[in-house]
Design a protein around this motif. Structure first.
Motif, PDB file in Angstrom:
ATOM      1  N   GLY A 103      65.145  49.821  55.970  1.00  0.00           N
ATOM      2  CA  GLY A 103      66.128  50.380  56.906  1.00  0.00           C
ATOM      3  C   GLY A 103      66.148  49.657  58.247  1.00  0.00           C
ATOM      4  N   LYS A 135      58.063  54.872  55.442  1.00  0.00           N
ATOM      5  CA  LYS A 135      58.658  54.327  54.221  1.00  0.00           C
ATOM      6  C   LYS A 135      59.641  53.236  54.615  1.00  0.00           C
ATOM      7  CE  LYS A 135      57.647  56.832  50.337  1.00  0.00           C
ATOM      8  NZ  LYS A 135      56.471  57.407  50.924  1.00  0.00           N
ATOM      9  N   ASN A 147      63.398  53.953  55.418  1.00  0.00           N
ATOM     10  CA  ASN A 147      63.770  54.753  56.589  1.00  0.00           C
ATOM     11  C   ASN A 147      64.069  53.893  57.812  1.00  0.00           C
ATOM     12  OD1 ASN A 147      63.312  56.989  55.045  1.00  0.00           O
ATOM     13  ND2 ASN A 147      61.280  57.399  55.911  1.00  0.00           N
ATOM     14  N   ASN A 148      65.047  54.330  58.569  1.00  0.00           N
ATOM     15  CA  ASN A 148      65.267  53.728  59.885  1.00  0.00           C
ATOM     16  C   ASN A 148      64.179  54.262  60.802  1.00  0.00           C
ATOM     17  OD1 ASN A 148      67.652  52.851  58.749  1.00  0.00           O
ATOM     18  ND2 ASN A 148      68.903  54.430  59.746  1.00  0.00           N
ATOM     19  N   TYR A 149      63.841  53.535  61.824  1.00  0.00           N
ATOM     20  CA  TYR A 149      62.914  54.124  62.802  1.00  0.00           C
ATOM     21  C   TYR A 149      63.294  53.682  64.205  1.00  0.00           C
ATOM     22  CZ  TYR A 149      60.307  49.683  63.225  1.00  0.00           C
ATOM     23  OH  TYR A 149      59.949  48.387  63.451  1.00  0.00           O
TER      24      TYR A 149
END
Ligand code: ARG
Length: 593
Positions: free
Chosen positions: A384, A447, A450-452
């Motif tokens: 992401g 993960k 996922n964007n963060y």
């Protein structure tokens, strides 16, 4: 066979499977427990409903785990590299291959935590792949970090790995750049910092291009010239029809690579091969187009060639433009074929942002439709986005700026603790390593998909699941040996099994640590299934937390010598395992800070 679970103490519980047996699971569990006789490894077994609980012999566990960890040794960078080149037949001088940084000591192939499940299999991991003249953005940073980790992970699982950087070094953008360089370029600036200068030029000329269509016409012309036969000649002989144009492009490329290499070295990351879109031969692409036409999956549309993949729930895609020039996907198709012919890989992994999911699915599908059975060995490992990555002042971001800033922030954090700061030998070095660890761990602890959000305060803190926290745990473990010398000194690895009494490690904490250390090889295997760096991060955090809760009960100082030695060995083993996990994550574990 049944589902296994681990309880707090790390002994294990096995559920009796419901469907395979004729008898009732509870009865089977009872029966198993009643029939059990203690073994050197298992003390007792008890039934609990449909579950069987196995209780380990701490003693056996201790000597088993500590002796296994004890076999750990490291390869020198040279040895490590020679293992790689057997697969690709590369030498250090080929295609600008990097010498692995001296700080990167990978685990020996048979060291603790490694296994041979991939033995004899060759894998190409393509990662990083920035575009020359465009910024090295967060997507490239993630590909670099995750890809370098995956390459290490495959190696730890016994594979022969080829680390490949597929540079974005071809296409109309180079036409634009060439036109821009005529107007805004400076040889001097280019030599100084090619990446920044080319980006400046690129931004300026694109701005002009918004109102001046002729810039685009000239750029297209330039690219047509680059493609029209000049490329092959240039790469092989170094001369070209449009000599000047191609010489200029080559200069852009070479100088950019020099700069990239510096940054990768700083990141403790290296490549066996700097490839790129420009390296895909014209022939490979023409062949690919021909094969496509033969297989009947291409059609013409307004002078361009397209492949219609809607049947496969994918979109239509152009494979050759109207002016005859190649496109991104054609280069990928031709490139994959060439790589297969050259390296006969068993598997090839592309570490690319999830924005390109469609592109990768399309080109994998095309290869499949062309009838290449190795197409099924291609895998896209995606991830992401990073949200809000910018310096604290909010300026545009290049990777180097991010690394410099992390270093500065870490330096500030370190200064806050004056006493400790005074004891740090080389604050410049330490803050740089800590900053890089902070960036990497923030990227790898969730993960992939996922964007963060990029958060300076959170990632540079010494508390919580951060990079600096891991480094701190490793430094503290490294200091135990120093602090107890010369009173208690661990004998060399070969003498430890016969001179240290591991049965003295009786405390519940010691047992918990042993059990966790014992799980590391499984964690490395599990990570290969998930291809998630977070699998290793989580393990490293768990181990660090566990160790930090052990200092008060598992004391070494002032203990009877044999107890002190056993505990010291436990800590040193924990240090080795934490260090291995960190190296796998491409981090450089610090000994002091
Ligand atoms: N250079 C590309 C980009 O920055 C990434 C390359 C991905 N790899 C590939 N084989 N297409 O978008």
């Amino acid at each position: 066979s049944g589902k296994t679970g681990k309880n707090v103490q790390g002994d294990f519980t096995v559920a009796v499977p419901r469907f395979r047996l004729k008898a009732k699971p509870n009865e089977v569990a009872e029966k198993l427990a009643a029939a059990f006789k203690p073994t050197p490894y298992l003390a007792s077994v008890s039934a609990n409903g449909a579950f069987v609980f196995f209780n380990c012999q701490v003693n056996a566990l201790a000597s088993l785990v500590l002796n296994q960890v004890n076999t750990q040794t490291y390869l020198t960078p040279d040895e490590d590299h020679s293992a790689l080149s057997t697969f690709a037949n590369l030498s250090l001088s080929d295609s600008g291959a990097d010498k692995p940084p001296a700080g990167l000591k990978l685990l020996k192939k048979n060291g603790y935590g490694t296994n041979q499940s991939g033995k004899g299999k060759n894998i190409i991991v393509e990662f990083s792949s920035p575009n020359i003249a465009k910024p090295f953005h967060a997507g490239h940073l993630r590909s670099t970090i995750i890809g370098a980790f995956l390459a290490n992970l495959y190696e730890a699982n016994g594979y022969n790995v080829l680390r490949m950087n597929y540079l974005g070094d071809w296409g109309k953008q180079f036409g634009i750049l060439a036109v821009g360089f005529e107007r805004y370029g400076s040889e001097e600036e280019l030599e100084k910092d090619a990446i920044t200068h080319l980006y400046d030029v690129y931004v300026k000329i694109n701005k002009d291009g918004e109102t001046d269509e002729s810039i685009h016409d000239r750029a297209r012309e330039f690219f047509v010239k680059m493609e029209a036969g000049t490329r092959l000649i240039v790469l092989i002989i170094g001369l070209a029809g449009d000599e000047e144009a191609v010489a200029l492009w080559k200069k852009f490329r070479d100088l950019s690579i020099v700069k990239y290499k510096e940054t990768y070295a700083r990141l403790n990351i290296y490549f066996d091969l700097y490839s790129g879109e420009s390296q895909v031969s014209q022939k490979a692409q023409t062949d690919a187009l021909e094969a496509l036409q033969k297989s009947g999956i291409v059609e013409e549309s307004q002078g361009a060639l397209i492949v219609d993949l809607r049947k496969y729930k994918l979109e239509k895609t152009v494979v050759r433009k109207k002016d005859g020039t190649s496109v991104y996907i054609t280069r990928d198709i031709g490139g994959a074929v060439e790589r297969y012919e050259k390296y006969k890989f068993d598997k090839m992994v592309y570490v690319v942002a999830s924005q390109q999911d469609l592109h990768l699915a399309q080109f994998f599908k095309v290869l499949d439709l062309m009838g290449y059975d190795w197409a099924k060995t291609l895998q896209h490992v995606n991830f992401g986005m990073v949200l809000g990555m910018s310096t604290r002042k909010g300026t545009a971001v290049f990777l180097e700026q991010i690394l410099d800033e992390s270093k500065r922030v870490m330096h500030d954090v370190m200064r806050k603790n004056e006493d400790k700061y005074a004891a740090i030998e080389d604050p410049e070095y330490t803050s740089d390593k800590l900053g890089i660890t902070a960036v990497k761990v923030q990227d790898m602890s969730g993960k992939r998909i996922n964007n963060y959000e990029f958060k300076w305060e959170r990632m540079t803190s010494f508390e919580g699941d951060t990079g600096p926290y891991l480094q701190y745990a490793h430094v503290r473990l490294s200091s135990v040996e120093r602090k107890n010398a010369p009173d208690v000194v661990l004998p060399p690895p070969a003498e430890r099994p016969s001179t240290i009494d591991t049965s003295l490690l009786t405390e519940p904490k010691a047992r918990e640590i042993l059990l966790l250390l014992g799980q590391y090889p499984d964690v490395v295997r599990a990570a290969l299934k998930s291809l998630e760096p977070s699998t290793i991060c989580t393990f490293a955090f768990r181990l660090s937390h566990l160790i930090s809760s052990a200092w008060e009960t598992l004391i070494v100082k002032g203990q009877p010598r044999d107890v002190a030695l056993a505990r010291l060995w436990l800590y040193v083993s924990a240090k080795d395992v934490l260090g291995s996990a960190m190296r796998l994550l491409t981090l450089e574990p610090l000994e002091r800070m």
